[in-house]
Design an enzyme around this catalytic site. Structure first.
Site, PDB file in Angstrom:
ATOM      1  N   TYR A 154      50.835  21.045  95.481  1.00  0.00           N
ATOM      2  CA  TYR A 154      51.482  21.516  94.331  1.00  0.00           C
ATOM      3  C   TYR A 154      51.261  20.552  93.075  1.00  0.00           C
ATOM      4  CZ  TYR A 154      53.533  25.872  95.899  1.00  0.00           C
ATOM      5  OH  TYR A 154      53.546  27.094  96.460  1.00  0.00           O
TER       6      TYR A 154
ATOM      7  N   LYS B 148      49.527  20.664 110.502  1.00  0.00           N
ATOM      8  CA  LYS B 148      48.119  21.185 110.807  1.00  0.00           C
ATOM      9  C   LYS B 148      47.370  20.017 111.251  1.00  0.00           C
ATOM     10  CE  LYS B 148      44.848  24.263 111.311  1.00  0.00           C
ATOM     11  NZ  LYS B 148      44.947  25.558 112.325  1.00  0.00           N
TER      12      LYS B 148
ATOM     13  N   ASP C 263      49.755  27.679 112.019  1.00  0.00           N
ATOM     14  CA  ASP C 263      49.152  29.083 112.401  1.00  0.00           C
ATOM     15  C   ASP C 263      49.920  29.607 113.597  1.00  0.00           C
ATOM     16  OD1 ASP C 263      47.770  27.050 114.098  1.00  0.00           O
ATOM     17  OD2 ASP C 263      45.871  27.850 113.910  1.00  0.00           O
TER      18      ASP C 263
HETATM   19  C1  IPM Z   1      58.776  29.908  95.485  1.00  0.00           C
HETATM   20  C2  IPM Z   1      57.814  30.593  94.768  1.00  0.00           C
HETATM   21  C3  IPM Z   1      57.432  29.537  93.695  1.00  0.00           C
HETATM   22  C4  IPM Z   1      56.486  28.344  94.685  1.00  0.00           C
HETATM   23  C5  IPM Z   1      56.203  29.932  92.735  1.00  0.00           C
HETATM   24  C6  IPM Z   1      56.813  30.970  91.860  1.00  0.00           C
HETATM   25  C7  IPM Z   1      55.777  28.884  91.963  1.00  0.00           C
HETATM   26  O1  IPM Z   1      56.886  31.033  95.308  1.00  0.00           O
HETATM   27  O2  IPM Z   1      59.697  29.235  94.991  1.00  0.00           O
HETATM   28  O3  IPM Z   1      58.714  29.907  96.581  1.00  0.00           O
HETATM   29  O4  IPM Z   1      55.510  28.618  95.026  1.00  0.00           O
HETATM   30  O5  IPM Z   1      57.022  27.310  95.289  1.00  0.00           O
END
Ligand code: IPM
Ligand code: MG
Length: 370
Positions: free
Chosen positions: A141, A191, A223
């Site tokens: 992320y 994983k 998985d």
């Molecule tokens: C969550 C959501 C967010 C994430 C999105 C909206 C960016 O799916 O809080 O789980 O992926 O973390």
């Protein structure tokens, strides 16, 4: 007790459900003699429309000056075609980073009154009680670079999975600490048969486990974990995993006990305020129609009372009030399971509030009809 609470309503049903949680927090203040001040900030698509940014500086300031943050949900089709930096989700990712919300805690518990709403048979789901601990500020992320590139003369792309050892250590420590107070089992999901980051995660989990001799550690490939969640969810106590795996597994787990609309989450900061939000999204299709289930957000407010303010009795009273109205048969559409009578968002909120303010009276009424 006097506390400042930042409220970020966000988009879609975010407004309706946070309004519910605020009403319940006000009722708690009234019943127990506390004072909660609410400051509102913009986030997500609404914030883009108003200010050009999914997370204006003013909002970050409001959050940093608060004792805890309550969030609704962000996103909607209106902003789907925006460039990445102008998407509502960016606001959510940035607030996680700005407040150092390194751990997202998602409890999955069984409500006997909702057993019919689960996609699994009752015998698989009865007494399920586990917690997903998801790393929230690292991994794919947030890794850089994350960009389009050219490779061998054609369009290509790179996303980066980056973790520092200290980031792994602190989330694993939290998972073990939580397990110590529960059923003393940690399932670390990775994983490791493919990814180097997962091999380091596994090593770190082993190291941290040395400090918790009474907690059992098991490793599970992601998985297999996805399969075990459906096959035998009762085996789990604490599941701990990195950001992306946690995102995917927690949505899968969230429907086991009935509905996404029921589930709260807490995001824990290294320092400063924690953030509390329901697991569900902004549900644009039902926004503004008084149909949303406010319970996930109301239970998130209960977690705030417990974890940020140390108000265990108050938190328990809110959870009890929710359970009471469910036992009484009140159902928003997502948990109605074919039942003809649907409870609206506002009705659900006022019944939970009534139950909270007069728990004894409600149980007497229920007794009379039993
Ligand atoms: C969550 C959501 C967010 C994430 C999105 C909206 C960016 O799916 O809080 O789980 O992926 O973390
Ligand atoms: Mg998600």
């Amino acid at each position: 007790m006097k506390r400042n609470i930042a409220v970020l309503q966000g988009d879609g049903i975010g407004k309706e459900v946070t309004r519910g949680a605020v009403e319940i927090l006000e009722a708690v203040a009234q019943r127990y003699g506390h004072e909660f001040d609410f400051q509102y900030g913009d986030i997500g698509g609404g914030a883009i429309d108003l200010t050009g940014s999914p997370l204006p500086d003013e909002t970050v300031k409001i959050c940093k000056n608060s004792d805890a943050v309550l969030l609704g949900a962000v996103g909607g089709p209106k902003w789907d075609d925006q460039p990445a930096h102008l998407r509502p989700e960016r606001g959510l990712l940035k607030i996680r980073k700005d407040l150092n919300l390194y751990a997202n805690i998602r409890p999955i518990s069984y409500y006997s009154s909702l057993s019919e709403s689960s996609p699994l048979k009752k015998e698989f789901i009865e007494d399920v009680d586990f917690v997903i601990v998801r790393e929230l500020t690292g991994g794919l992320y947030f890794g850089t670079p994350s960009e389009r590139v050219e490779r061998d003369g054609e369009e290509a792309v790179v996303d980066t999975l980056f973790y520092q050892k200290s980031e792994m250590k602190r989330i694993l420590e939290l998972a073990f600490a939580l397990a110590s107070d529960r059923k003393k089992k940690v399932t670390s999901v990775d994983k490791a048969n493919v990814l180097e980051s997962s091999r380091m995660w596994r090593e770190t989990a082993e190291e941290v486990s040395n400090d918790y001799p009474d907690v059992t550690l098991e490793h599970m490939l992601v998985d297999n974990a996805a399969m075990q969640l459906i096959k035998n969810p009762k085996q789990f106590d604490i599941i701990v995993t990195e950001n992306m795996f946690g995102d995917i597994l927690s949505d899968e787990a969230s429907v086991l006990t009935g509905s996404l609309g029921m589930l709260p989450s807490a995001s824990i900061s290294t320092q400063g305020p924690n953030l509390y939000e329901p697991i569900h999204g902004s549900a644009p299709d039902i926004a503004g129609k008084n149909l949303a289930n406010p319970i996930g957000t109301i239970l998130s407010a209960a977690s705030m009372l417990r974890l940020s303010f140390g108000l265990e009795d108050e938190a328990h009273a809110v959870e009890q009030a929710v359970e009471t109205v469910l036992e009484y048969g009140l159902r928003t559409g997502d948990i109605a399971n074919g039942q003809p009578e649907i409870t609206s968002t506002s009705e659900m909120i006022s019944e939970i509030k009534a139950s909270l303010l007069d728990q004894e009276a409600i149980s007497n009424i229920m007794g009379a009809y039993a």
